[in-house]
Design a protein around this motif. Structure first.
Motif, PDB file in Angstrom:
ATOM      1  N   ASN A  83       0.867  -1.172   0.000  1.00  0.00           N
ATOM      2  CA  ASN A  83       0.000   0.000   0.000  1.00  0.00           C
ATOM      3  C   ASN A  83       0.903   1.221   0.000  1.00  0.00           C
ATOM      4  N   ASN A  84       0.638   2.181  -0.873  1.00  0.00           N
ATOM      5  CA  ASN A  84       1.647   3.213  -1.126  1.00  0.00           C
ATOM      6  C   ASN A  84       1.539   4.461  -0.264  1.00  0.00           C
ATOM      7  N   ASN A  85       0.827   4.400   0.863  1.00  0.00           N
ATOM      8  CA  ASN A  85       0.621   5.632   1.642  1.00  0.00           C
ATOM      9  C   ASN A  85       1.353   5.618   2.984  1.00  0.00           C
ATOM     10  N   TYR A  86       2.518   4.957   3.030  1.00  0.00           N
ATOM     11  CA  TYR A  86       3.220   4.865   4.306  1.00  0.00           C
ATOM     12  C   TYR A  86       4.720   5.151   4.131  1.00  0.00           C
ATOM     13  N   PRO A  87       5.058   6.344   3.641  1.00  0.00           N
ATOM     14  CA  PRO A  87       6.467   6.675   3.439  1.00  0.00           C
ATOM     15  C   PRO A  87       7.193   6.817   4.788  1.00  0.00           C
ATOM     16  N   PRO A  88       8.484   6.498   4.842  1.00  0.00           N
ATOM     17  CA  PRO A  88       9.332   6.022   3.738  1.00  0.00           C
ATOM     18  C   PRO A  88       9.328   4.505   3.578  1.00  0.00           C
ATOM     19  N   ILE A  89       8.339   3.845   4.195  1.00  0.00           N
ATOM     20  CA  ILE A  89       8.274   2.381   4.081  1.00  0.00           C
ATOM     21  C   ILE A  89       7.745   1.992   2.705  1.00  0.00           C
ATOM     22  N   ILE A  90       6.652   2.591   2.270  1.00  0.00           N
ATOM     23  CA  ILE A  90       6.142   2.411   0.910  1.00  0.00           C
ATOM     24  C   ILE A  90       5.519   3.732   0.463  1.00  0.00           C
ATOM     25  N   PHE A  91       5.902   4.197  -0.714  1.00  0.00           N
ATOM     26  CA  PHE A  91       5.281   5.396  -1.277  1.00  0.00           C
ATOM     27  C   PHE A  91       5.595   5.453  -2.764  1.00  0.00           C
ATOM     28  N   LYS A  92       4.976   6.397  -3.447  1.00  0.00           N
ATOM     29  CA  LYS A  92       5.243   6.584  -4.869  1.00  0.00           C
ATOM     30  C   LYS A  92       6.035   7.862  -5.084  1.00  0.00           C
ATOM     31  N   ASP A  93       7.049   7.755  -5.908  1.00  0.00           N
ATOM     32  CA  ASP A  93       7.825   8.928  -6.284  1.00  0.00           C
ATOM     33  C   ASP A  93       6.884   9.925  -6.966  1.00  0.00           C
ATOM     34  N   PRO A  94       6.737  11.131  -6.429  1.00  0.00           N
ATOM     35  CA  PRO A  94       5.811  12.101  -7.024  1.00  0.00           C
ATOM     36  C   PRO A  94       6.119  12.406  -8.486  1.00  0.00           C
ATOM     37  N   ALA A  95       7.389  12.317  -8.863  1.00  0.00           N
ATOM     38  CA  ALA A  95       7.779  12.667 -10.230  1.00  0.00           C
ATOM     39  C   ALA A  95       7.498  11.543 -11.220  1.00  0.00           C
ATOM     40  N   THR A  96       7.655  10.280 -10.767  1.00  0.00           N
ATOM     41  CA  THR A  96       7.546   9.145 -11.692  1.00  0.00           C
ATOM     42  C   THR A  96       6.353   8.232 -11.415  1.00  0.00           C
TER      43      THR A  96
END
Length: 276
Positions: A41-54
């Motif tokens: 799940n991509n909403n737990y930075p820096p454990i899992i997230f999406k690069d805003p640029a890519t």
């Protein structure tokens, strides 16, 4: 032994040595598929997230999952799933393992075994606008504090309130379960909450992302272990994943991944089902 037989034996030994550690121990279905399916799940930075640029997945669990798959000699496929659906997705066979910063708790171990690989702790924090009013954890009594309802943090906040507010004759904390940590931060910034809690491994990232916004309150008030859930009916897969993490810790890859995200203090020797 004949020369031909000797050459055949040497070839077999060489082929076996070329197989990544743990690959031969994987369940047949994963070896046949050539991949391990990871729920995240991509909403737990820096454990899992999406690069805003890519818009590409990244983080500790993403890097670690790729390293584990490499050790096991298979590809990795990520499936993004709502956090509350992670364990049900294991049960239905949609995914093979979960890598989503999930805490190892006794209740979750009714369904899955946990390969524990990182320490965490729930951390109270507020916003700069309220920091003058809430200077220490003592100031949380009587305040409204939120945390993701998909975690055990709301329960832990309530337990903290009972021990540190109610037991001392102070008003209890009003605990709000939010849709997620992002929702807790949004409600805090609009002051529907006066404070919130999330993992101490994530707060520094948001302080960097939104400078002069979030202020930690005291130290982490719990300690938990983060693990990789594997269905209890899959001991072969569990043991292969655990062995892969052990090798990554031994060869330095694990330390490099944590250091990349500034989480050296959260390192933990791999363990099985040690969360409380």
């Amino acid at each position: 032994m004949t020369r031909i037989a000797l050459l055949a034996a040497l070839a077999a030994t060489t082929a076996l040595a070329a197989v990544p550690a743990g690959a031969q121990d994987l369940p047949a279905r994963i070896k046949q598929a050539g991949k391990i399916v990871v729920g995240t799940n991509n909403n737990y930075p820096p454990i899992i997230f999406k690069d805003p640029a890519t818009n590409v997945l990244q983080g500790v669990d993403i890097d670690l999952a790729r390293a584990i798959a490499k050790q096991l000699g298979v590809e990795v496929e990520f499936q993004e799933i709502a956090f509350a659906q992670m364990l049900p997705s294991l049960q239905t066979g949609r995914i093979d393992i979960v890598m989503a910063g999930m805490s190892d708790t006794p209740a979750r171990r009714d369904i899955a075994d946990f390969v524990d690989y990182m320490k965490s702790g729930a951390q109270f924090y507020t916003i700069t606008a309220l920091a003058g009013e809430i200077k220490s954890t003592d100031d949380l009594c009587g305040k409204t504090v939120g945390a993701s309802r998909s975690t055990n943090w709301p329960q832990q906040i309530g337990e903290w309130s009972d021990a540190n507010c109610v037991a001392k004759g102070k008003p209890a904390v009003t605990v709000v379960g939010t849709e997620g940590s992002a929702d807790a931060r949004t409600q805090l910034k609009t002051q529907r909450l006066q404070a919130a809690a999330q993992g101490n491994e994530t707060l520094p990232y948001f302080q960097t992302l939104e400078p002069d916004t979030y202020v930690p309150i005291g130290e982490a008030f719990t300690e938990s272990l983060v693990g990789i859930p594997v269905l209890k009916s899959e001991p072969q897969l569990r043991d292969a994943v655990k062995a892969a993490v052990e090798k990554l810790q031994a060869d330095g890859t694990y330390d490099q991944i944590l250091a990349k995200y500034g989480l050296q203090a959260n390192k933990l020797p791999v363990a099985l089902n040690q969360g409380k």
